[in-house]
Enzyme design. Structure first.
Site, PDB file in Angstrom:
ATOM      1  N   SER A 195       0.826  -1.199   0.000  1.00 54.54           N
ATOM      2  CA  SER A 195       0.000   0.000   0.000  1.00 54.54           C
ATOM      3  C   SER A 195       0.865   1.256   0.000  1.00 54.54           C
ATOM      4  O   SER A 195       1.661   1.475  -0.902  1.00 54.54           O
ATOM      5  CB  SER A 195      -0.965  -0.037   1.186  1.00 54.54           C
ATOM      6  OG  SER A 195      -1.851   1.057   1.152  1.00 54.54           O
ATOM      7  N   ASP A 230      -2.904   6.458  -3.294  1.00 57.64           N
ATOM      8  CA  ASP A 230      -1.830   5.810  -2.550  1.00 57.64           C
ATOM      9  C   ASP A 230      -1.199   4.727  -3.405  1.00 57.64           C
ATOM     10  O   ASP A 230      -1.522   4.571  -4.586  1.00 57.64           O
ATOM     11  CB  ASP A 230      -2.321   5.303  -1.194  1.00 57.64           C
ATOM     12  CG  ASP A 230      -3.323   4.168  -1.308  1.00 57.64           C
ATOM     13  OD1 ASP A 230      -3.870   3.949  -2.408  1.00 57.64           O
ATOM     14  OD2 ASP A 230      -3.571   3.484  -0.292  1.00 57.64           O
ATOM     15  N   ASP A 266      -6.060   2.108  -3.891  1.00 57.04           N
ATOM     16  CA  ASP A 266      -7.401   1.834  -3.377  1.00 57.04           C
ATOM     17  C   ASP A 266      -7.945   3.018  -2.584  1.00 57.04           C
ATOM     18  O   ASP A 266      -9.116   3.030  -2.195  1.00 57.04           O
ATOM     19  CB  ASP A 266      -7.447   0.547  -2.550  1.00 57.04           C
ATOM     20  CG  ASP A 266      -6.555   0.586  -1.312  1.00 57.04           C
ATOM     21  OD1 ASP A 266      -5.758   1.537  -1.165  1.00 57.04           O
ATOM     22  OD2 ASP A 266      -6.650  -0.349  -0.502  1.00 57.04           O
TER      23      ASP A 266
END
Length: 472
Positions: free
Chosen positions: A105, A254, A258
């Site tokens: 992430s 990011d 998402d």
């Protein structure tokens, strides 16, 4: 039998996250794949898993390793290659397969990890399979992976064009007024997905959007800035570019794309709660038009403006704990049309109850393009209060710190609830404010959020609460 390794620092409450080559190695990834097969896939009658990865250099090797562990246990693998996390959720949804997304992430370049889901993108968290995955992974690292009689096979499938077309089917941008949009991909997955969704690839119609790209080149070393829009330092380039180009808005994604953060035409960051209210009202109105009663989920540290405005529109707002597995489960249980978090995760029933930053961005552009005013003017009614943002404090005794806060503010008439940490609310009397104190799952931290109807009140409550939390 060998002692099982403690993997709680790697396999956390919601996902897997660690430093590549140290706590996350290919051996560990293979054991995680085998554990996912035995804890989640096979008990539910599954036989195939879809796997994708982000732009980090370690991604392909970790995909091969986790896929090898799945195949060791007799589970077949479909690899979809480079994708955003919501691209993996889309594949899980349309293929009706459990999935593993190899991503860290927004974490720095040294990290990688995994997000897991059941078929139809249903969440896998601590109490819904991830705890069992952790335990089995430790066992397989200690004793070896038992190989099934039939080893699973592996194949590939390109889902990017179908992902783009699917999102286009949910929000029609063709009739909006022309918009200039700066998109900061941070050298991460939005550089791959924005052209596929908002461009003309795969025969998609041209949209009235002038996209100004920032850092679309995929590079998991993040040479320009980290792909973490929660840090204001990582939004500076986007804010400057919006002003430089006279853009209508800016979008920052990011690392795994998402989550989406929005900047208005003045270069000001739009709070995620305001986006939750804006998109929630749009989705609620669409649901109400069918004659149904719309339900919208918001986490408990979202602005009070969110439930107030949703309730005023006739929708049913429902408060949830923080965390994607909590919201996804509640979304499905209540058949909610939309859900939003303060961290810029936005969930849609039409997207398998999963979070997608791209679809949220499309709703913002649609709302802006359907009227003539600037984004700041459109957002202002959705952002009437003053928030502190989340403030972390390192504490030696979290319970004692929380009790000091509770005692002080309860004495002033604040009402308490314990849905997620401790919330103290003085919202039904003047001066209007609320605060929430939550402990971190993994660190000796307390997280404080404060909101008030007045800036001076927010600062007063914030400063007093922090002094109590940090009292030696």
């Amino acid at each position: 039998m060998t002692d099982v390794l403690d993997l709680s620092g790697l396999i956390k409450s919601y996902d897997v996250r660690g430093i590549v080559g140290e706590d996350l190695t290919e051996e560990v990834a293979r054991a995680i794949g085998a554990a996912f097969a035995d804890a989640v896939v096979l008990p539910e009658g599954g036989s195939r898993v879809v796997i994708g990865h982000d732009m980090r250099d370690s991604g392909p090797a970790l995909v091969a390793a986790v896929g090898g562990g799945l195949r060791d246990r007799g589970v077949d693998v479909t690899e979809i290659g480079l994708c955003s996390t919501d691209g993996l959720y889309h594949a899980s949804g349309v293929l009706e397969l459990p999935g593993i997304m190899v991503t860290a992430s927004h974490n720095p370049a040294a990290y990688n990890g995994m997000k897991m889901c059941r078929p139809l993108a249903r969440a896998v968290g601590e109490t819904t399979g991830l705890g069992a995955v952790r335990d089995l992974t430790g066992r397989y690292l200690a004793d070896g992976i038992p190989v099934a009689q039939r080893r699973g096979d592996a194949g590939g499938q390109d889902m990017l064009a179908e992902y783009g077309a699917f999102l286009r089917s949910l929000v029609d941008l063709r009739g909006i007024r022309p918009l200039k949009v700066v998109v900061d991909a941070a050298n991460a997955m939005a550089g791959h997905t924005v052209p596929a969704v908002l461009g003309t690839a795969a025969g998609l119609a041209e949209l009235p959007l002038d996209i100004v790209p920032l850092y679309f080149e995929l590079d998991g070393t993040f040479p320009n800035h980290e792909a973490n829009p929660l840090d204001p330092a990582n939004l500076v380039d986007l804010q400057a570019a919006v002003l430089e180009h006279g853009a209508d808005l800016g979008l920052a994604f990011d690392g795994d794309a998402d989550r989406c953060f929005v900047v208005d035409e003045r270069g000001k960051v739009v709070p995620a709660s305001a986006i939750t209210a804006l998109v929630g009202l749009r989705e609620a109105a669409r649901e109400a038009a069918t004659g149904a009663q719309p339900t919208v989920i918001h986490n408990l540290i979202s602005s009070r403006a969110v439930p107030e405005q949703l309730a005023a529109s006739g929708a049913t707002p429902v408060r949830s704990k923080v965390g994607h597995s909590n919201i996804k489960a509640m979304m499905a249980d209540l058949n909610a049309v939309f859900g939003g978090e303060h961290s810029a995760h936005f969930y849609f029933r039409d997207f398998f109850y999963a979070d997608t930053g791209m679809l949220a961005a499309m709703h913002v552009m649609a709302a802006l393009g359907e009227q003539d005013g600037p984004l700041s003017e459109m957002i202002a009614p959705r952002d009437p209060y003053v928030a502190s943002g989340e403030i972390n404090s390192t504490v030696a005794d979290a319970d004692a710190a929380r009790e000091r806060v509770r005692a002080a503010f309860s004495a002033e008439g604040a009402e308490e609830d314990g849905l997620d940490g401790m919330t103290l609310s003085h919202w039904n009397a003047e001066p209007r404010w609320w605060l929430n104190v939550r402990a971190s799952n993994t660190e000796p931290l307390l997280r404080l959020n404060v909101e008030a109807a007045d800036h001076a009140v927010m600062e007063d409550i914030r400063d007093r609460a922090l002094a109590l939390i940090r009292e030696a």
